[in-house]
Write an enzyme that holds these catalytic residues in place. Structure first.
Site, PDB file in Angstrom:
ATOM      1  N   PHE A 172       0.857  -1.184   0.000  1.00 33.15           N
ATOM      2  CA  PHE A 172       0.000   0.000   0.000  1.00 33.15           C
ATOM      3  C   PHE A 172       0.891   1.230   0.000  1.00 33.15           C
ATOM      4  O   PHE A 172       1.646   1.466   0.939  1.00 33.15           O
ATOM      5  CB  PHE A 172      -0.953   0.053   1.206  1.00 33.15           C
ATOM      6  CG  PHE A 172      -1.919   1.198   1.075  1.00 33.15           C
ATOM      7  CD1 PHE A 172      -3.111   1.044   0.386  1.00 33.15           C
ATOM      8  CD2 PHE A 172      -1.624   2.461   1.577  1.00 33.15           C
ATOM      9  CE1 PHE A 172      -3.991   2.110   0.206  1.00 33.15           C
ATOM     10  CE2 PHE A 172      -2.488   3.536   1.405  1.00 33.15           C
ATOM     11  CZ  PHE A 172      -3.681   3.354   0.719  1.00 33.15           C
ATOM     12  N   ASP A 227       9.490   2.911   1.870  1.00 35.85           N
ATOM     13  CA  ASP A 227       8.296   3.697   2.195  1.00 35.85           C
ATOM     14  C   ASP A 227       8.064   3.566   3.697  1.00 35.85           C
ATOM     15  O   ASP A 227       7.514   2.581   4.188  1.00 35.85           O
ATOM     16  CB  ASP A 227       7.083   3.183   1.407  1.00 35.85           C
ATOM     17  CG  ASP A 227       5.807   3.965   1.747  1.00 35.85           C
ATOM     18  OD1 ASP A 227       5.800   4.670   2.769  1.00 35.85           O
ATOM     19  OD2 ASP A 227       4.821   3.848   0.987  1.00 35.85           O
ATOM     20  N   LYS A 261       2.738  11.231   6.980  1.00 30.45           N
ATOM     21  CA  LYS A 261       1.902  11.051   8.172  1.00 30.45           C
ATOM     22  C   LYS A 261       2.412  11.825   9.400  1.00 30.45           C
ATOM     23  O   LYS A 261       2.114  12.996   9.537  1.00 30.45           O
ATOM     24  CB  LYS A 261       1.775   9.559   8.483  1.00 30.45           C
ATOM     25  CG  LYS A 261       0.990   8.817   7.384  1.00 30.45           C
ATOM     26  CD  LYS A 261       0.525   7.478   7.857  1.00 30.45           C
ATOM     27  CE  LYS A 261      -0.036   6.608   6.755  1.00 30.45           C
ATOM     28  NZ  LYS A 261      -1.379   6.948   6.361  1.00 30.45           N
TER      29      LYS A 261
HETATM   30  C1  PLP Z   1       3.013   2.893   3.608  1.00 25.92           C
HETATM   31  C2  PLP Z   1       2.140   3.985   3.097  1.00 25.92           C
HETATM   32  N1  PLP Z   1       2.523   4.700   2.026  1.00 25.92           N
HETATM   33  C3  PLP Z   1       1.771   5.695   1.543  1.00 25.92           C
HETATM   34  C4  PLP Z   1       0.556   6.021   2.118  1.00 25.92           C
HETATM   35  C5  PLP Z   1      -0.279   7.141   1.529  1.00 25.92           C
HETATM   36  O1  PLP Z   1      -0.324   8.220   2.380  1.00 25.92           O
HETATM   37  P1  PLP Z   1      -1.472   9.357   2.191  1.00 25.92           P
HETATM   38  O2  PLP Z   1      -2.757   8.746   2.625  1.00 25.92           O
HETATM   39  O3  PLP Z   1      -1.030  10.482   3.093  1.00 25.92           O
HETATM   40  O4  PLP Z   1      -1.469   9.730   0.756  1.00 25.92           O
HETATM   41  C6  PLP Z   1       0.113   5.298   3.219  1.00 25.92           C
HETATM   42  C7  PLP Z   1      -1.196   5.609   3.845  1.00 25.92           C
HETATM   43  O5  PLP Z   1      -1.758   4.861   4.586  1.00 25.92           O
HETATM   44  C8  PLP Z   1       0.909   4.252   3.720  1.00 25.92           C
HETATM   45  O6  PLP Z   1       0.531   3.528   4.774  1.00 25.92           O
END
Ligand code: PLP
Length: 426
Positions: free
Chosen positions: A151, A236, A265
């Site tokens: 994700f 990530d 976040k």
């Molecule tokens: C590992 C990871 N990458 C990217 C994102 C995307 O972040 P955003 O919702 O701020 O676009 C998330 C969101 O849950 C995430 O958990």
């Protein structure tokens, strides 16, 4: 009476708010019917005055809890000075924020963006550009290797390499250039990386997939494969990073330094969306004027909040709390395996728990937890994610796990009663 921003009648009951949201926003979320009005530390209060422990912490965006005084104080101060300039001009917070965050990550440069998805998109653009400009990949031939069940966000490109049918279906055509390999399988990763691989993009722990911790040595193997093939290792750490797992970055658990950190976040301190691509000059230096940008990315308010977050992390206090309290959380949850839980996974103050599917769905458990004053989120099926703010106390952790234990006992009792009824009826 609460004054509704922007005028109009105040909405003070949960029922009113549910109805308004149901009719006025698309149903791309399925929220619990709780309407929060205030937050403090690990606690929130709804519009009817009921208090709940927040065990989701906005998917880790609230690592420092609701309304952390240092973050609020810094933001308030900045709000009265300067909020936005665009990147057409400089401001007095940008360079300092980037330098401080880079130092925290042990890297040289920071590209500030807003949301997590934007950080990943930006990281992918940088990786492709780096592949053409530095690695010498033929034009438009670069590939990026990603993991199944990943994700990384919701944009067209990011869902193009999602393996979740719900996230993808109906949104094609998809962006090409991605190779998907099973998560945790170093041999499959090695086989997928070739001379045209710009980057390997991985979550050090897969959050949305159910808080899946890869086998020991997987991240180190990914690091080695990337180094050998001259590809970038992009971690990530949007959900795993900034204290959640007991270290500043989850890659540290394997002593791994990626080439690129993607952060988001918690970097926004629970106030504004702040995300970043963090890497050395040899990587981020590929960007030139006009090739990438964002109106709000790196705004004065974002940078001030980000600087405060970096300062909080520099103390090491939050990582220590996540590590120590995480041991307690996992001990307590593990004791419930066999008593309503099938499996517990995770690290630090982060747990994925599988409910016995014969007992209830994750959603049902969340609804019952809510009745007992604990807010948590199901992921899919019978899996639940627990991620309290890192300011949570041992007592609050116990309170939440006690509530979970009670819910599981009640569900078991109800199951036995209905079983007995069926037997008597038969
Ligand atoms: C590992 C990871 N990458 C990217 C994102 C995307 O972040 P955003 O919702 O701020 O676009 C998330 C969101 O849950 C995430 O958990």
């Amino acid at each position: 009476m609460t004054k509704t921003p922007g005028g109009g009648p105040p909405r003070t009951s949960t029922a009113d708010i549910v109805e308004l949201v149901e009719t006025r926003t698309p149903h791309n979320y399925h929220p619990l019917p709780v309407a929060i009005a205030e937050g403090n530390g690990a606690w929130v209060t709804d519009v009817e005055g009921r208090r709940y422990l927040d065990f989701l912490a906005a998917y880790s965006a609230l690592n420092f809890g609701h309304c952390h005084p240092d973050i609020i104080g810094a933001a308030e101060h900045q709000l009265r000075r300067l909020t936005l300039t665009s990147r057409a001009f400089l401001h007095d917070q940008l360079g300092t924020f980037c330098a401080e965050l880079a130092e925290l990550a042990g890297m040289e440069m920071v590209l500030p963006m807003n949301t997590g998805a934007e950080a990943v998109e930006s990281g992918l653009k940088v990786a492709r550009k780096w592949a053409y400009d530095v690695k010498g990949v033929p034009p438009d031939q670069a590939n990026v290797v990603v993991a199944a069940e990943n994700f990384h966000g919701r944009t067209i490109t990011l869902i193009s390499f999602s393996t979740d049918p719900l996230a993808r279906r109906g949104f094609g055509p998809y962006t090409p250039g991605f190779r998907i390999v099973p998560y945790g399988d170093a041999a499959a990763l090695e086989a997928a990386v070739d001379d045209d691989t710009a980057a390997v993009l991985l979550e050090p722990i897969q959050g949305e997939a159910g808080v899946i911790v890869p086998p020991v040595g997987y991240l180190a193997a990914a690091r080695k494969i990337c180094s050998q093939r001259g590809s970038l290792f992009m971690a990530d750490e949007i959900q795993t990073g900034l204290g959640r797992t007991g270290t500043t970055f989850a890659c540290e658990h394997e002593g791994v330094r990626p080439d690129v950190y993607l952060l988001g976040k918690a970097l926004g301190g629970g106030i504004v969306p702040v995300s970043a691509v963090v890497a050395d000059r040899s990587v981020l230096g590929v960007l030139h004027p006009g090739e990438h940008g964002s109106t709000f990315g790196g705004s004065p308010i974002a940078c001030t909040v980000g600087r405060t977050v970096v300062a909080l992390l520099r103390t090491g206090e939050y990582q220590k709390r996540a590590k120590e309290l995480g041991v307690h959380l996992h001990e307590r949850l593990s004791a419930l395996v066999g008593g309503g839980l099938v499996e517990v996974r995770g690290r630090g103050l982060w747990a994925g728990i599988d409910i016995d599917p014969a007992l209830a769905t994750g959603r049902e458990v969340c609804e019952r937890l809510m009745q007992k004053g604990v807010l948590a989120k199901d992921i899919h099926g019978s899996t639940l994610r627990l991620a309290p703010p890192l300011v949570v106390t041992m007592q609050e952790l116990d309170q939440a796990v006690d509530a979970l234990e009670q819910v599981l006992l009640e569900l078991d009792l109800e199951r036995n009663v209905s079983r007995r009824r069926r037997l008597t009826a038969g």
